[in-house]
Design an enzyme around this catalytic site. Structure first.
Site, PDB file in Angstrom:
ATOM      1  CB  CYS A  19      45.517  17.958  38.154  1.00  0.00           C
ATOM      2  SG  CYS A  19      45.424  19.761  38.124  1.00  0.00           S
ATOM      3  CE1 TYR A  21      44.426  16.681  33.933  1.00  0.00           C
ATOM      4  CE2 TYR A  21      42.292  16.311  34.977  1.00  0.00           C
ATOM      5  CZ  TYR A  21      43.193  17.152  34.329  1.00  0.00           C
ATOM      6  OH  TYR A  21      42.851  18.459  34.085  1.00  0.00           O
ATOM      7  CB  CYS A 276      57.688  14.150  22.781  1.00  0.00           C
ATOM      8  SG  CYS A 276      55.891  14.187  23.029  1.00  0.00           S
ATOM      9  CG  ASP A 277      55.164  18.167  27.809  1.00  0.00           C
ATOM     10  OD1 ASP A 277      56.019  18.072  28.706  1.00  0.00           O
ATOM     11  OD2 ASP A 277      54.063  18.713  27.977  1.00  0.00           O
ATOM     12  CB  CYS A 330      48.943  11.572  19.996  1.00  0.00           C
ATOM     13  SG  CYS A 330      50.337  11.916  21.104  1.00  0.00           S
TER      14      CYS A 330
END
Length: 375
Positions: A19, A21, A276-277, A330
């Site tokens: 992908c 992005y 965090c991812d 976020c």
């Protein structure tokens, strides 16, 4: 100890799609070791043993990537086996898996159904918008194959939701996308704003989501959802449900809507843990489940100040009329302001125009829910 949440990457950043992005591809290129290969069963066992024995009430295991199904179904069968072996206190165990759907077949669907896995299926709208940025390794379209995966899960009664990345193409086509999702019966939806590469100027890529476009997208999506709400036919859209929950006095379950980062344990294939991812970089490593106890991992979390950093919002942000419901968004979408020594959200303008247009109707919905609860 409270309930524990674990997000694992059994295949590291490896994927059978490419992908344009992908935020995790960007992250892996910006650390010393790009890929950690496949997670071993020993690492899997250490993660489950060290968490399920310490959690109270509930433990959640989610699997993501890269593409987690590349690790093979035997790995996940082993995970269920380890969970049963080490669940000495009989706590609740939740399993979830986020997939691009490319490898999903009857065998996977049967496993998901029998073991009560919640599946997240990545779909970027209609064929035109999905295939624009979500290709396989050869650059070929993937949409038709992903729809077949959804049909299979429907046949087997697998519980799944739809995850859509909001890029330029999706934002411009939300009306036909919403209509298509409704026709398919996809009643559990999550939309996440497309991320720009780390430490690069925002808005430079073709797929990049600019603040004005994102704000308009949120308004158009809410308008569609609100009309369905009036008919009692609205799908569950995570972001809107959380906003209304906040208005009713409930804490949001989505970390981006809490105002500060939560306590997360995101585990790479070698057992290394990150907060965090979106921050699986060398400087954020908290330890390794093959070597460290969970209290040592939490101690490192406090030492680097990851959660506290996310509380540094400007006074202008905190005084905003929409702060109580927005809460600054976020951390990954925020930018450091050296003058104020605080963070400002790149999508601040998006949220302002969205709440200006839609907050009154959110309050209306909250009031209706509250009245029903009092009857």
């Amino acid at each position: 100890m409270a309930p524990i949440s674990i997000l694992m990457k059994p295949s590291s950043g490896m994927c059978n799609m490419q992908c344009d992005y992908c935020f995790y591809c960007d992250e892996t290129r910006k650390r010393e070791q790009e890929s950690y290969g496949f997670m071993s069963e020993q690492t899997l066992k250490n993660i489950i043993r060290k968490t399920i024995l310490r959690a109270e009430g509930m433990v959640s295991y989610a699997y993501q990537g890269g593409e987690p199904t590349l690790r093979g179904i035997e790995f996940f069968q082993k995970a269920v086996e380890f969970q049963k072996r080490y669940n000495k206190h009989g706590i609740r165990v939740n399993n979830a898996l986020q997939t691009n759907g490319y490898l999903i077949d009857d065998v996977w669907c049967k496993f998901f159904k029998e073991n009560h896995f919640l599946v997240g299926l990545s779909v970027d709208g209609i064929k035109e918008t999905h295939d624009k940025y979500r290709h396989n390794q050869n650059g070929d379209p993937t949409y038709d194959r992903i729809l077949r995966a959804a049909e299979l899960m429907d046949q087997y009664g697998v519980e799944y939701n739809i995850l859509t990345v909001v890029n330029q193409a999706v934002a411009a086509n939300i009306k036909p996308i919403y209509s298509f999702y409704k026709k398919r019966g996809w009643n559990y939806q999550q939309y996440i704003a497309c991320l720009d590469p780390l430490d690069e100027m925002r808005g430079q890529n073709e797929y990049a989501l600019k603040p004005e476009i994102y704000g308009t997208f949120l308004i158009e999506l809410f308008n569609l959802w609100y009309e369905d709400w009036k008919r009692g036919e609205q799908p569950y859209i995570r972001q809107f449900e959380n906003y209304i929950g906040v208005l009713l006095g409930y804490p949001p379950e989505s970390c981006e809507q809490r105002g500060c980062c939560g306590i997360q344990n995101v585990v790479e294939a070698d057992g290394s843990v990150y907060p965090c991812d979106f921050y699986m970089l060398d400087e954020y490593c908290l330890g390794n489940f093959n070597e460290n106890r969970i209290d040592e991992i939490n101690s490192k979390r406090n030492e680097i100040g990851f959660v506290n950093r996310s509380r540094k919002l400007t006074q202008e942000c905190r005084k905003c009329n929409y702060y109580k419901v927005c809460r600054g968004g976020c951390q990954r979408n925020r930018e450091w302001n050296s003058t104020t020594d605080c963070y400002e959200n790149y999508f601040c303008k998006s949220y302002q125009i969205f709440f200006e247009a839609c907050l009154d109707r959110m309050n209306e919905i909250a009031t209706v829910i509250q009245k029903k609860g009092n009857n």
